[in-house]
Each structure stands twice: as structure tokens, then as C-alpha cells.
Design a protein around this motif. Structure first.
Motif, PDB file in Angstrom:
ATOM      1  N   GLY A   1       0.834  -1.187   0.000  1.00 13.35           N
ATOM      2  CA  GLY A   1       0.000   0.000   0.000  1.00 13.35           C
ATOM      3  C   GLY A   1       0.873   1.242   0.000  1.00 13.35           C
ATOM      4  O   GLY A   1       1.952   1.278  -0.597  1.00 13.35           O
ATOM      5  N   GLN A   2       0.394   2.302   0.665  1.00 12.59           N
ATOM      6  CA  GLN A   2       1.146   3.548   0.727  1.00 12.59           C
ATOM      7  C   GLN A   2       2.234   3.423   1.794  1.00 12.59           C
ATOM      8  O   GLN A   2       2.055   3.795   2.946  1.00 12.59           O
ATOM      9  CB  GLN A   2       0.219   4.722   1.037  1.00 12.59           C
ATOM     10  N   GLY A   3       3.352   2.876   1.398  1.00 14.49           N
ATOM     11  CA  GLY A   3       4.472   2.655   2.293  1.00 14.49           C
ATOM     12  C   GLY A   3       5.620   2.074   1.508  1.00 14.49           C
ATOM     13  O   GLY A   3       5.636   2.116   0.269  1.00 14.49           O
ATOM     14  N   GLN A   4       6.606   1.522   2.211  1.00 19.43           N
ATOM     15  CA  GLN A   4       7.740   0.932   1.514  1.00 19.43           C
ATOM     16  C   GLN A   4       8.309  -0.230   2.309  1.00 19.43           C
ATOM     17  O   GLN A   4       8.478  -0.145   3.526  1.00 19.43           O
ATOM     18  CB  GLN A   4       8.847   1.959   1.286  1.00 19.43           C
ATOM     19  N   ALA A   5       8.572  -1.325   1.602  1.00 22.88           N
ATOM     20  CA  ALA A   5       9.287  -2.479   2.145  1.00 22.88           C
ATOM     21  C   ALA A   5      10.058  -3.092   0.993  1.00 22.88           C
ATOM     22  O   ALA A   5       9.458  -3.573   0.019  1.00 22.88           O
ATOM     23  CB  ALA A   5       8.315  -3.484   2.754  1.00 22.88           C
ATOM     24  N   LEU A   6      11.384  -3.059   1.086  1.00 22.18           N
ATOM     25  CA  LEU A   6      12.258  -3.553   0.026  1.00 22.18           C
ATOM     26  C   LEU A   6      13.000  -4.780   0.530  1.00 22.18           C
ATOM     27  O   LEU A   6      13.658  -4.732   1.566  1.00 22.18           O
ATOM     28  CB  LEU A   6      13.267  -2.472  -0.385  1.00 22.18           C
ATOM     29  N   LEU A   7      12.896  -5.869  -0.208  1.00 19.35           N
ATOM     30  CA  LEU A   7      13.559  -7.121   0.155  1.00 19.35           C
ATOM     31  C   LEU A   7      14.698  -7.373  -0.814  1.00 19.35           C
ATOM     32  O   LEU A   7      14.508  -7.315  -2.039  1.00 19.35           O
ATOM     33  CB  LEU A   7      12.567  -8.287   0.117  1.00 19.35           C
ATOM     34  N   ILE A   8      15.878  -7.665  -0.272  1.00 18.35           N
ATOM     35  CA  ILE A   8      17.048  -7.990  -1.083  1.00 18.35           C
ATOM     36  C   ILE A   8      17.388  -9.453  -0.850  1.00 18.35           C
ATOM     37  O   ILE A   8      17.692  -9.866   0.275  1.00 18.35           O
ATOM     38  CB  ILE A   8      18.243  -7.102  -0.706  1.00 18.35           C
ATOM     39  N   ARG A   9      17.302 -10.254  -1.911  1.00 22.44           N
ATOM     40  CA  ARG A   9      17.671 -11.676  -1.842  1.00 22.44           C
ATOM     41  C   ARG A   9      19.109 -11.819  -2.333  1.00 22.44           C
ATOM     42  O   ARG A   9      19.474 -11.284  -3.382  1.00 22.44           O
ATOM     43  CB  ARG A   9      16.725 -12.521  -2.687  1.00 22.44           C
ATOM     44  N   LEU A  10      19.892 -12.576  -1.611  1.00 22.89           N
ATOM     45  CA  LEU A  10      21.330 -12.647  -1.840  1.00 22.89           C
ATOM     46  C   LEU A  10      21.749 -14.034  -2.311  1.00 22.89           C
ATOM     47  O   LEU A  10      21.043 -15.019  -2.055  1.00 22.89           O
ATOM     48  CB  LEU A  10      22.065 -12.299  -0.541  1.00 22.89           C
ATOM     49  N   PRO A  11      22.868 -14.143  -2.999  1.00 21.72           N
ATOM     50  CA  PRO A  11      23.373 -15.474  -3.357  1.00 21.72           C
ATOM     51  C   PRO A  11      23.583 -16.322  -2.109  1.00 21.72           C
ATOM     52  O   PRO A  11      24.157 -15.873  -1.112  1.00 21.72           O
ATOM     53  CB  PRO A  11      24.709 -15.149  -4.047  1.00 21.72           C
ATOM     54  N   GLY A  12      23.094 -17.551  -2.142  1.00 21.39           N
ATOM     55  CA  GLY A  12      23.198 -18.426  -0.980  1.00 21.39           C
ATOM     56  C   GLY A  12      21.972 -18.428  -0.103  1.00 21.39           C
ATOM     57  O   GLY A  12      21.919 -19.155   0.890  1.00 21.39           O
ATOM     58  N   GLY A  13      20.969 -17.593  -0.420  1.00 16.02           N
ATOM     59  CA  GLY A  13      19.706 -17.629   0.316  1.00 16.02           C
ATOM     60  C   GLY A  13      19.547 -16.583   1.394  1.00 16.02           C
ATOM     61  O   GLY A  13      18.490 -16.521   2.031  1.00 16.02           O
ATOM     62  N   GLY A  14      20.569 -15.746   1.647  1.00 15.87           N
ATOM     63  CA  GLY A  14      20.425 -14.698   2.653  1.00 15.87           C
ATOM     64  C   GLY A  14      19.440 -13.625   2.202  1.00 15.87           C
ATOM     65  O   GLY A  14      19.192 -13.446   1.008  1.00 15.87           O
ATOM     66  N   ARG A  15      18.888 -12.887   3.182  1.00 11.51           N
ATOM     67  CA  ARG A  15      17.921 -11.846   2.866  1.00 11.51           C
ATOM     68  C   ARG A  15      18.155 -10.625   3.749  1.00 11.51           C
ATOM     69  O   ARG A  15      18.538 -10.738   4.917  1.00 11.51           O
ATOM     70  CB  ARG A  15      16.488 -12.353   3.063  1.00 11.51           C
ATOM     71  N   ALA A  16      17.912  -9.456   3.169  1.00  9.85           N
ATOM     72  CA  ALA A  16      17.963  -8.191   3.904  1.00  9.85           C
ATOM     73  C   ALA A  16      16.704  -7.413   3.585  1.00  9.85           C
ATOM     74  O   ALA A  16      16.147  -7.530   2.489  1.00  9.85           O
ATOM     75  CB  ALA A  16      19.208  -7.392   3.523  1.00  9.85           C
ATOM     76  N   LEU A  17      16.254  -6.630   4.556  1.00  8.45           N
ATOM     77  CA  LEU A  17      15.015  -5.877   4.408  1.00  8.45           C
ATOM     78  C   LEU A  17      15.287  -4.403   4.693  1.00  8.45           C
ATOM     79  O   LEU A  17      15.877  -4.064   5.724  1.00  8.45           O
ATOM     80  CB  LEU A  17      13.947  -6.410   5.364  1.00  8.45           C
ATOM     81  N   VAL A  18      14.852  -3.552   3.779  1.00  9.91           N
ATOM     82  CA  VAL A  18      14.938  -2.112   3.967  1.00  9.91           C
ATOM     83  C   VAL A  18      13.521  -1.600   4.168  1.00  9.91           C
ATOM     84  O   VAL A  18      12.703  -1.604   3.244  1.00  9.91           O
ATOM     85  CB  VAL A  18      15.593  -1.419   2.753  1.00  9.91           C
ATOM     86  N   ASP A  19      13.206  -1.199   5.398  1.00  3.37           N
ATOM     87  CA  ASP A  19      11.876  -0.738   5.809  1.00  3.37           C
ATOM     88  C   ASP A  19      10.879  -1.902   5.817  1.00  3.37           C
ATOM     89  O   ASP A  19      11.125  -2.963   5.238  1.00  3.37           O
ATOM     90  CB  ASP A  19      11.362   0.400   4.932  1.00  3.37           C
ATOM     91  N   GLY A  20       9.741  -1.667   6.481  1.00  4.41           N
ATOM     92  CA  GLY A  20       8.757  -2.738   6.635  1.00  4.41           C
ATOM     93  C   GLY A  20       7.334  -2.342   6.358  1.00  4.41           C
ATOM     94  O   GLY A  20       6.412  -3.101   6.647  1.00  4.41           O
ATOM     95  N   GLY A  21       7.117  -1.138   5.766  1.00  5.17           N
ATOM     96  CA  GLY A  21       5.760  -0.707   5.482  1.00  5.17           C
ATOM     97  C   GLY A  21       4.994  -0.382   6.751  1.00  5.17           C
ATOM     98  O   GLY A  21       5.503  -0.489   7.877  1.00  5.17           O
TER      99      GLY A  21
END
Length: 828
Positions: free
Chosen positions: A559-579
Motif C-alpha cells: 500500500g502507501q508505504g515501503q518495504a524492500l527485500l534484497i535476496r542474496l546469493p546463498g539464500g540470505g535476505r535483507a530488508l529495507v523498511d517494513g511498510g
């Protein structure tokens, strides 16, 4: 077969002494019909389910003709449901951006927690300018009326001022399709307003039953003391959740008791049990009546009018109507002296429901009801075999263990389904042992008796005592649950959401377990191996996908917000903001972000970065910090105000995570050779606003710029970046501040020179996003722009640091058929 090797799956065998109820041929046909219906929305799942069913039961029924009939039923279900499924949304009607005057006839009214009415309108039309001709809407309208002073009634005509939108949900794969749910009911539009301003109704329609129901509701509200006990009693007796507070709903969800507040077969069972009590009472007064009619049949006949009355009192909701059909078939089979009434009655009810409304198969409540009853039918014989025998305290112990056993059987069967649908479980079965007996044996009888006596003037004092007692008991029960929760004894676990093959595999393994428990010779090892393959196959596929040397940037639809997910080689994940939204009922972290993150994967996030402390960026992180395993947390050094900031800090401390303050020039290492480089805010300068305080991140892989993530940076920050000497040109740009006009700095976009612009924005804001002023910039004219409001989830992937980025979207564009599959868009 010899007498010692009978096949328990064959209905011709004697299964009266087995733990596994036989599946008859006509029931296989019903399952084939249901698989065909499922195929219209889940093509691969429907076809594979049919194939698995054939593999499991083909040995029992050899004739090819029978399986040809099963395939014919499958095709019939597909054709029948396809003809009734909603068509693609017609986007030819351009809805006005300003408020309109909407009018229509009320079709249904449902009370929602937080003092909201959910009103469905038909024959709706709107007027854009006062005095102009009205424009008819091709479809119904779902209207959410907050803080309403009274309950509207079906059949009334209403006129009010509102913004008119199309029904839609969040376009993330694996999410519940809110838009399809409403379109399947003929509803295409949504509206919202609060209070009585600009709202008018015509006269109430003549309806004796409607007047009677309103009288019952007024009596209950006037007699009982105000509080959540009264609110729960109103929900239990009339299906009206209008007065329930969101905090009560959350507490009941945490205790694993939320199902007791939504009218279903459980409540109908409580009402039907009153028929058994009446049968006992009549038998005690007139013992000879059992010579004419056995007690079970008498109980069914006495319960039938009570069940019918309760369905009417509960406004004949779909879940109550479906439960009443199941009761009708179970009762009919019992009166006719048939055995196996639980499973046979379930199949007959399912067939009847699917013939009337095949799309009911996609209703979550229907799925849960069928799975729960199936679990009880298949697993309860195990519990019954270990119940204590005897009189006195042994009988009481047997009753308690049996009640707990029923809940356990239903919970075991529902575990894969609830994990897939909600991603959370509440292992609080003992709360059911406390709650359900009081609810079924005390609260419901007191409430039903009070409602019936309340319509008689001379019995109103007795009705008041009964209803008040029921409400006060519920208030006390809720207090007990709250005290248990405050003591930390109501855990909730966030789980990996199983994919559909895993749920199918769990069903196959359960069948094998039941067969093995009867006789190990009946266990078919190829079938068990098939079930195990379905259970573990998705994990292998997810592991293979995570092992691929690929970097992905995903803009979630929040919706009106932001959540960016970064998927990395090997299965790791990072999140920028959560909506995050300001809604009291929809929690973005719990209901949108977490379900997507746990789809086929465990609840783990390596790194979380909060770009700035605004609600549409941080609120969704609260749930993730509570239920996810997080290793690192970065932020600007300024916490959100109020209790949200305090809760985030408490959760981080509880998890042993030391939050790190982001500084300009900091490198946040996400994986070997993958990092987030911090560009803003600048050192030694005080930004003029919280938006300009946003952390601006540069996603890099082996030293190459992949994407620029500027948060909500506005003109001041962007001009600061224009003055930088550092190269931050990128093929992908997440548009600053959701693509609003506050970020229109032409020099900035020329410096970035993106090929792809991603915009995280809501569908129905006051101003269009991305802003037209932004899209006309020369640099943006050369850029392909995609937004989450139109396309749902946006996924950009790179196979190598120097590779061309590929874009896939979760929802096709408006000129494409409505579907839930990911659609691939190749960049030029």
C-alpha cells in the motif's frame, strides 16, 4: 483378497472395526469434482491432487470405466466453476479522483470489530457534480461505515458522499486475493465514510422478521452492561462483531480462540446439543417415549428448529448456512439409521454446497470447516480408544479428555492449512479446555434462553438476569485469558508457510499413518514415498533457488508505504523498511510482509535497515522483530515516537540485538561481495525534515552499482546528492518519496540515468503517484517506470554484476487478464 488382507480403502470391505473410515466410490467422484473446481484458480495443484488421488486409490478400484467417470467429474467441475468465476475487471469506466455522491440499495450488513459496518450495496450509481445525471455502476459496492450511530437494514436505500475505488488486494505472490473474493460475489467497488455527515437513508422497509431481529438486538444491548463481555455475547448470538475491540480480537487470536467469535459449525453444534439436553429431559419425564423414538433421533428432531432459528438469528451467513447443511445431512442419516454419519454427511454436504456455489471451495472458512471435520472423523477413533472407562470421576475424566481430543484432532488436521494461510500457530490447546465447556454449556444456553424470553414482556426480568449473567461470565473468562497472556503463557509461533505440494503430501502421509495403525500390511510404501516426496520436494526446490548466484531486489506491495527485500546469493535476505498503515485492524507486518517472507522459507532476516522513523516505513517492522530471527538492525539514530518506538527498542533488547546507527560512507555487508553503501544523510548537517533525514543506500555487487534506494528523500537531500562527486548512476532506481512531486530534481535523475524506475505507492492516494511532474522529466522519459499500485510486487534480478536487470511483476497491467502469476517484462 483373503480374510486377513482386506483393503481398508475399498468400500466393499468391512471397516466397522477399523480406524480408517472407508471412502466410497461416490465420494471419490465428489473429490474429483472438487479438484476440477480448484483447477480454475490453482491449475497445477488441482491436476496434481487428482493424480495423487488416483495413485492412492487405483489399487482398490481396477475398472477403467470408473476412473473415466472420475475424469469426467473433474472436467465437469472445471467447466461449472469456470462459468461462474468472475470475469476480468472492466477498466473502461474511469472513476473520478474527487468525492462523489453514491447511492444504492443495501444487500447485506455485517458488523466488523472496531465499530464498523460492512455494507454491500446493489443497484448503485454515483453523481459527480450535484444536479448532474447519475452514472450507474456495473457491479456491487462494499461500503465500510465507521462510527455509525445505528445499524442499517437490508433493503434500505442509502445516499452518502465518498471516494469510489475498485476492490483490490495486495499483489504479492501467495497472498489472499481480496479483489477476487469480492468480485466472486458481484462486488467491483469499495467506499468508505465515517459518521453521519453527508449520509442519508430512506424509510425502513416493511419486514416483520427484520423488525423482530432489531428488537432482539436492542433488548440485548439495553439489558446487559457495557463492555467486551456484552460485545462477545452479541457476536456469539447474532454474529454481530460491531462492538468488539481490535485488542479483544488480537487477544483471542493469541490464545487460539479467535474461531469461537466467528459463527460456524462449532456454535451450531452448541445449539444442536441443546436438543440432546431436551431429549434427556423429556426422557426423564416420559421414559416410555424412547420406545417410540430412540433418544438420538429425538435429539435431532428437537434440535432442528433450534438450529434453524440460530441460522436466522446469525443473519444466515455463508458459514452458518454451510454448517446447517452439514447438520441436516448428519441428522438425516442418523434418523434413517445409517452408520458412518460424520464422514458420509460431510461428503453429502460438500457436494450440495459445491453444486449451489462452486466458488465456495475458495472460501477460507469453508476450507477450514471441511478439514477440521475430516480430521475429527479420521483421528478421533484413536482418542476414543484410550478414553477412561467407568463411572463417577472416570466419566468426567473421559469427557474432559474427549473434549481435548476433539480439539487436538481438528488442530492436527488444520496445522498445514493454518500454517499456509496465516503462517502462525498458537499451541494453546489447554485454553480450549477452559473456554469451550463454559461457552457451550453455560454461556450459549443462558444467552439463547435470555434472547427467547426477552421478547415476552412478563419474562423480561428473567431474560435480563440470564443475559447479564452470560455477559458477565464472558467478561470474567476474557479477564482470565488476559491474565494468562500477561504472564507470558500464551505463546505464538511464526512458521514457514508450506507450499501446496507440502499440504498435499501431509494428507497422503496422514492416510498412510492411519493405514499403518490398523495393520502394517496395509501400508503401501510407494504411496508413503509419494507423500514424503511431496513434503520434501518444495524444500529442495527452494534450496536450489536460493543457491543460485543471483541478486534480487523486490519492492513489496504494502500500500502507501515501503518495504524492500534484497535476496542474496546463498539464500540470505535483507530488508529495507517494513511498510505500515494507520489501520487499527490491518497490520502490514503481520498480514502482508511476514506472510510473503515466510512463503516456503523460515522466518529469518539477516539485516534490517530502517531508513527513517515514519509510520509507513517502520510499523511493519514491529511484528518482524517480535517473531523473526534477525541478526543486525540499522537506523538513523532517531526512534519513532510513542509506544511503537518503545516497543521496537524493547524487542531488540529482548533479542540481544544492538542497533547500529548508520553513518555516511558506511558499508553494510550483506553477503560476500554484496553491500549497501550509505550516501546520505550528509555528515555535520541538519536535514530540514524527517524525510530528508532518510538513509540513502546504494546496492553494490562486486563494486558495481545495481540499484539506488533513496527512502523518502526530498528536494534538499537530492540536491545534496547532485553536489556529490561520487558516481551513483544505476540501472535501477527506487523513486524517492514514493514518486511524489517533492522529489522533482532534474539533475538528480540525470546523474542516476536509470533504465528502470520502481515506485512503492498506494492505489488510492489523494494525489496520483508517480507524480506527473516527475514522469515528464527527460531522464524519466527514457526510463521504464513500474509501480506497486498497478503491478503489485516488483522483482528485479541480476544473474551477474554486469548482467542486464530483468523485471517480473506480481499483477499484470490493467490491459491484461487478471491473474496471480508472476509476469515477466524484459527491459530493452
Amino acid at each position: 483378497m483373503s480374510g486377513n488382507t482386506r483393503d481398508p480403502l475399498n468400500p466393499r470391505e468391512d471397516c466397522r472395526k477399523t480406524f480408517c473410515p472407508a471412502i466410497m466410490r461416490r465420494q471419490i467422484l465428489i473429490l474429483g469434482f472438487a479438484c476440477g473446481i480448484a483447477t480454475i484458480r490453482w491449475p497445477l495443484a488441482g491436476v496434481v491432487s487428482l493424480a495423487v488421488m488416483i495413485v492412492v486409490y487405483a489399487r482398490s478400484w481396477r475398472p477403467v470405466f470408473f476412473w473415466a467417470v472420475v475424469l469426467l467429474c473433474f472436467a465437469g467441475g472445471y467447466w461449472y466453476a469456470g462459468n461462474q468465476s468472475p470475469n476480468s475487471t472492466d477498466q473502461s469506466l474511469e472513476l473520478p479522483s474527487e468525492k462523489v455522491q453514491l447511492s444504492g440499495k443495501i444487500r447485506s450488513v455485517t458488523g466488523r470489530p472496531g465499530k464498523r459496518w460492512q455494507v454491500v450495496l446493489e443497484d448503485a450509481a454515483f453523481v459527480q457534480v450535484p444536479g448532474a445525471s447519475s452514472q450507474r455502476l456495473d457491479g456491487g459496492v462494499v461500503w465500510y461505515w465507521h462510527h455509525a450511530p445505528f445499524r442499517p437494514r437490508p433493503g434500505q436505500f442509502v445516499t452518502f458522499q465518498t471516494s469510489l475505488n475498485r476492490v483490490s488486494g495486495f499483489g504479492n505472490p501467495g497472498a489472499w486475493d481480496y479483489g477476487w473474493y469480492w468480485r466472486a460475489q458481484g462486488v467491483e467497488f469499495s467506499a468508505y465514510c465515517s459518521g453521519m455527515k453527508h449520509v442519508s437513508f430512506d424509510a425502513l422497509p416493511d419486514s416483520v422478521l427484520g423488525d423482530f431481529r432489531d428488537t432482539l438486538r436492542r433488548n440485548l444491548l439495553s439489558i446487559t452492561p457495557e463492555g467486551q463481555g456484552r460485545a462477545m455475547l452479541l457476536a456469539l448470538l447474532m454474529g454481530d462483531r460491531f462492538e468488539l475491540a481490535p485488542s479483544t480480537i488480537n487477544l483471542m487470536r493469541q490464545a487460539g480462540l479467535s474461531h469461537t467469535l466467528a459463527l460456524s459449525g462449532l456454535h451450531l453444534g452448541f445449539v444442536a446439543s441443546l436438543g440432546l439436553i431436551l431429549a434427556w429431559g423429556i426422557g426423564a419425564l416420559f421414559p416410555r417415549i424412547y420406545l417410540w423414538i430412540p433418544r438420538p433421533k429425538l435429539a435431532v428432531l428437537l434440535a432442528a428448529p433450534l438450529v434453524a432459528g440460530y441460522v436466522w438469528l446469525g443473519q444466515a451467513t455463508p458459514s452458518l448456512v454451510r454448517a446447517s447443511l452439514m447438520f441436516a445431512f448428519w441428522g438425516g442419516l442418523l434418523v434413517c439409521g445409517r452408520g458412518r454419519i460424520l464422514l458420509d454427511g460431510l461428503f453429502l454436504a460438500v457436494l450440495c454446497i459445491l453444486l449451489i456455489s462452486p466458488l465456495a471451495l475458495f472460501d477460507i472458512r469453508f476450507q477450514l470447516s471441511v478439514v477440521a471435520v475430516s480430521g475429527i472423523a479420521l483421528l478421533y477413533p484413536f482418542v476414543h480408544s484410550v478414553l477412561p472407562r467407568g463411572d463417577g470421576y472416570r466419566r468426567i475424566a473421559a469427557w474432559a479428555v474427549g473434549l481435548l481430543g476433539v480439539s487436538l484432532c481438528a488442530s492436527v488436521a488444520l496445522l498445514p492449512v493454518t500454517a499456509h494461510l496465516f503462517g502462525m500457530i498458537t499451541p494453546n490447546l489447554l485454553m480450549n479446555l477452559f473456554w469451550l465447556p463454559l461457552l457451550g454449556l453455560v454461556v450459549m444456553p443462558l444467552g439463547m434462553a435470555g434472547m427467547m424470553l426477552g421478547v415476552v414482556s412478563w419474562a423480561s426480568p428473567v431474560a435480563g438476569v440470564l443475559l447479564t449473567s452470560a455477559a458477565m461470565l464472558l467478561e470474567w473468562m476474557l479477564g482470565v485469558v488476559e491474565a494468562v497472556g500477561a504472564a507470558g503463557m500464551l505463546p505464538m509461533w511464526r512458521l514457514l508457510r508450506p507450499l501446496w505440494p507440502e499440504m498435499l503430501g501431509a494428507a497422503v502421509v496422514l492416510i498412510c499413518f492411519i493405514l499403518f495403525s490398523r495393520d502394517s500390511r496395509f501400508l503401501r510404501w510407494p504411496v508413503l514415498l509419494l507423500g514424503l516426496l511431496l513434503l520434501w520436494g518444495p524444500h529442495w526446490w527452494v534450496g536450489w533457488e536460493d543457491a543460485s548466484p543471483e541478486v534480487r531486489l523486490e519492492v513489496l506491495d504494502v500500500g502507501q508505504g515501503q518495504a524492500l527485500l534484497i535476496r542474496l546469493p546463498g539464500g540470505g535476505r535483507a530488508l529495507v523498511d517494513g511498510g505500515g498503515l494507520r489501520s487499527r485492524t490491518l497490520e502490514v507486518g503481520r498480514d502482508v510482509v511476514a506472510p510473503y517472507l515466510t512463503l516456503g522459507r523460515p522466518p529469518r532476516i539477516g539485516t534490517i535497515v530502517l531508513t527513517h522513523p515514519h509510520m509507513d516505513h517502520y510499523k511493519g517492522l514491529v511484528h518482524l522483530l517480535e517473531f523473526f530471527q534477525v541478526k543486525k538492525f540499522f537506523h538513523t539514530g532517531h526512534w519513532p515516537g510513542g509506544h511503537w518506538g518503545d516497543e521496537m527498542q524493547a524487542l531488540l533488547k529482548q533479542a540481544g540485538i544492538v542497533p547500529q546507527v548508520v553513518r555516511t560512507g558506511m558499508r553494510i555487508v550483506l553477503a560476500p561481495e554484496v553491500e549497501l553503501f550509505t550516501l546520505m544523510p550528509p555528515k555535520g548537517e541538519e536535514p530540514p525534515s524527517t524525510n530528508d533525514e532518510s538513509v540513502v543506500l546504494l546496492l553494490r555487487w562486486q563494486g558495481r552499482n545495481l540499484a539506488l534506494l533513496p527512502g523518502d528523500a526530498e528536494e534538499w537531500s537530492l540536491r545534496q546528492m547532485v553536489a556529490m562527486e561520487r558516481d551513483y548512476s544505476c540501472p535501477v532506481l527506487v523513486l524517492p518519496h514514493h514518486g511524489s512531486a517533492t522529489g522533482v530534481v532534474p539533475e538528480f535523475y540525470e546523474r542516476v540515468s536509470p533504465k528502470l524506475g520502481l515506485c512503492s505507492c498506494g492505489r488510492y492516494g489523494r494525489t496520483p503517484l508517480p507524480a506527473p511532474e516527475l514522469l515528464v522529466l527527460p531522464a524519466m522519459q527514457r526510463t521504464l517506470v513500474a509501480d506497486t499500485a498497478t503491478y503489485g510486487l516488483l522483482r528485479v534480478s541480476w544473474s551477474r554484476p554486469d548482467a542486464h536487470p530483468n523485471l517480473t511483476v506480481g499483477r499484470p497491467s490493467r490491459n491484461m487478464p487478471v491473474d496471480t502469476r508472476m509476469v515477466r517484462i524484459e527491459l530493452p
